[in-house]
Design an enzyme around this catalytic site. Structure first.
Site, PDB file in Angstrom:
ATOM      1  N   LYS A   1       0.888  -1.238   0.081  1.00 18.23           N
ATOM      2  CA  LYS A   1       0.054  -0.057  -0.089  1.00 18.23           C
ATOM      3  C   LYS A   1       0.975   1.288  -0.061  1.00 18.23           C
ATOM      4  O   LYS A   1       0.675   2.276  -0.741  1.00 18.23           O
ATOM      5  CB  LYS A   1      -0.860  -0.064   1.168  1.00 18.23           C
TER       6      LYS A   1
ATOM      7  N   GLN B   1      -4.247  -1.776  10.135  1.00 17.16           N
ATOM      8  CA  GLN B   1      -4.305  -3.209   9.283  1.00 17.16           C
ATOM      9  C   GLN B   1      -4.993  -3.897  10.068  1.00 17.16           C
ATOM     10  O   GLN B   1      -4.774  -4.198  11.188  1.00 17.16           O
ATOM     11  CB  GLN B   1      -2.811  -3.224   8.880  1.00 17.16           C
TER      12      GLN B   1
ATOM     13  N   ASP C   1     -10.898   3.073   4.808  1.00 19.80           N
ATOM     14  CA  ASP C   1     -11.225   1.810   4.742  1.00 19.80           C
ATOM     15  C   ASP C   1     -12.784   1.602   4.606  1.00 19.80           C
ATOM     16  O   ASP C   1     -12.997   0.608   4.310  1.00 19.80           O
ATOM     17  CB  ASP C   1     -10.698   0.928   5.871  1.00 19.80           C
TER      18      ASP C   1
HETATM   19  N1  GUN Z   1      -6.816  -6.734   5.997  1.00 21.38           N
HETATM   20  C1  GUN Z   1      -7.300  -7.333   4.968  1.00 21.38           C
HETATM   21  N2  GUN Z   1      -7.768  -6.543   4.053  1.00 21.38           N
HETATM   22  C2  GUN Z   1      -8.041  -5.211   4.825  1.00 21.38           C
HETATM   23  C3  GUN Z   1      -8.329  -3.972   4.144  1.00 21.38           C
HETATM   24  O1  GUN Z   1      -8.816  -3.678   3.282  1.00 21.38           O
HETATM   25  N3  GUN Z   1      -8.081  -2.906   5.166  1.00 21.38           N
HETATM   26  C4  GUN Z   1      -7.365  -3.337   6.425  1.00 21.38           C
HETATM   27  N4  GUN Z   1      -7.298  -2.007   7.160  1.00 21.38           N
HETATM   28  N5  GUN Z   1      -7.060  -4.333   6.861  1.00 21.38           N
HETATM   29  C5  GUN Z   1      -7.138  -5.323   5.953  1.00 21.38           C
END
Ligand code: GUN
Length: 298
Positions: free
Chosen positions: A53, A97, A120
């Site tokens: 990311k 995350q 998110d």
């Molecule tokens: N863990 C798995 N997918 C995601 C996501 O889209 N965002 C976050 N913050 N954690 C994740």
């Protein structure tokens, strides 16, 4: 017959190119979009996702920062950090995350985040707004799946979309997003899960099949309606002695048999994964534009 492959990498790269002029305009105003990602613990998969990311941000001119916290970080400390990021006028997007360590209540963390920095889309207010058809931020993976459908010429309007899996991150929010009365959605949605009886009957009826179960290669060609459009959001690590790391990432779909029956299909990797990142970047740019606008007006 062999299905057309929906190339998630290519579509994600189109979306990222479209974001560039918006990022440049914000930068000229002194408001370069800024995403802060918080990673608690050392889960290797989460570490890799966060790295990807951050790299994607820097490639298109979004500022990013990763804050690493140890596995045993007390919940209060994480809440405090979220509070600081909420108040940091330079930060436009905050991402914590998942999964979090067991001693941390994910809901509490999501509730603590400013809704206008929640890129998110996991804050209950943002999920509620999605439910009402008035989204501010929608979760990135469901958004990415919808883009994959529309940009591959498979608008889901009027089609029967069968969603396999009711998880908080993909299946449930996607089922809401795809059924909204919007030009890119407007689908008839059935959501199937571990409590569904005769799941095969639903799968056979699907014009569009969204797989978000996390059950490696469970969906095989003979289960499908010919011509179905398949989006595979599964990412399970399965043992593979021939792979360098000793495992490989498998989707929910048995690709080789399914591609002989389906009309369109996404690969794993290279389908949904790159789209999740592209939509996170898109949400971050939206956040920066909105915050810059509010700042101008105050
Ligand atoms: N863990 C798995 N997918 C995601 C996501 O889209 N965002 C976050 N913050 N954690 C994740």
């Amino acid at each position: 017959m062999s299905a057309q492959i929906i190339d998630g990498k290519k579509i994600a790269s189109e979306i990222k190119s479209e974001l560039k002029p918006r990022i440049e305009a914000l930068t000229q105003k002194g408001a370069t979009p800024f995403l802060t990602a918080v990673l608690v613990g050392n889960d290797p998969a989460s570490e890799q996702y966060v790295r990807m990311k951050a790299k994607a941000c820097s490639r298109i001119g979004i500022k990013s920062k990763v804050i690493n916290m140890p596995e045993n970080t007390p919940e209060d400390e994480l809440l405090e950090l979220v509070g600081e990021l909420n108040n940091d006028t330079e930060v436009h997007g905050i991402l914590v995350q998942l999964p979090l360590p067991e001693h941390i209540d994910q809901l509490k963390i999501n509730l603590a985040m400013r809704t206008d920095k929640d890129v998110d889309g996991f804050h209950p207010v943002n999920l509620g707004r999605l439910m009402l058809g008035k989204p501010l931020f929608s979760p990135a993976t469901p958004l990415g799946i919808l883009e994959l459908l529309n940009r591959s010429g498979n608008n889901p309007g009027g089609k029967h979309t069968v969603v396999l899996g009711r998880g908080d991150l993909v299946g449930r929010p996607f089922s809401v997003l795809a059924s909204l009365k919007e030009i890119n959605a407007n689908s008839t949605v059935t959501i199937c899960h571990s409590g569904t009886k005769n799941i095969g009957d639903y799968i056979k009826q699907a014009d569009i099949l969204i797989c978000a179960m996390g059950r490696p290669e469970m969906i095989t060609g003979e289960m499908l309606k010919p011509g179905v459009v398949i989006i595979d959001a599964g990412t399970s690590a399965v043992d593979d002695p021939s792979a360098k790391k000793g495992y490989r990432i498998a989707g929910d779909v048995h690709f080789e048999s399914a591609k002989e029956v389906a009309g369109f299909i996404t690969p794993v990797p290279g389908g949904v994964g790159p789209m999740t990142i592209a939509m996170l970047l898109s949400n971050t740019v939206d956040a920066a534009e909105r915050l810059a606008e509010n700042h101008d007006g105050s």
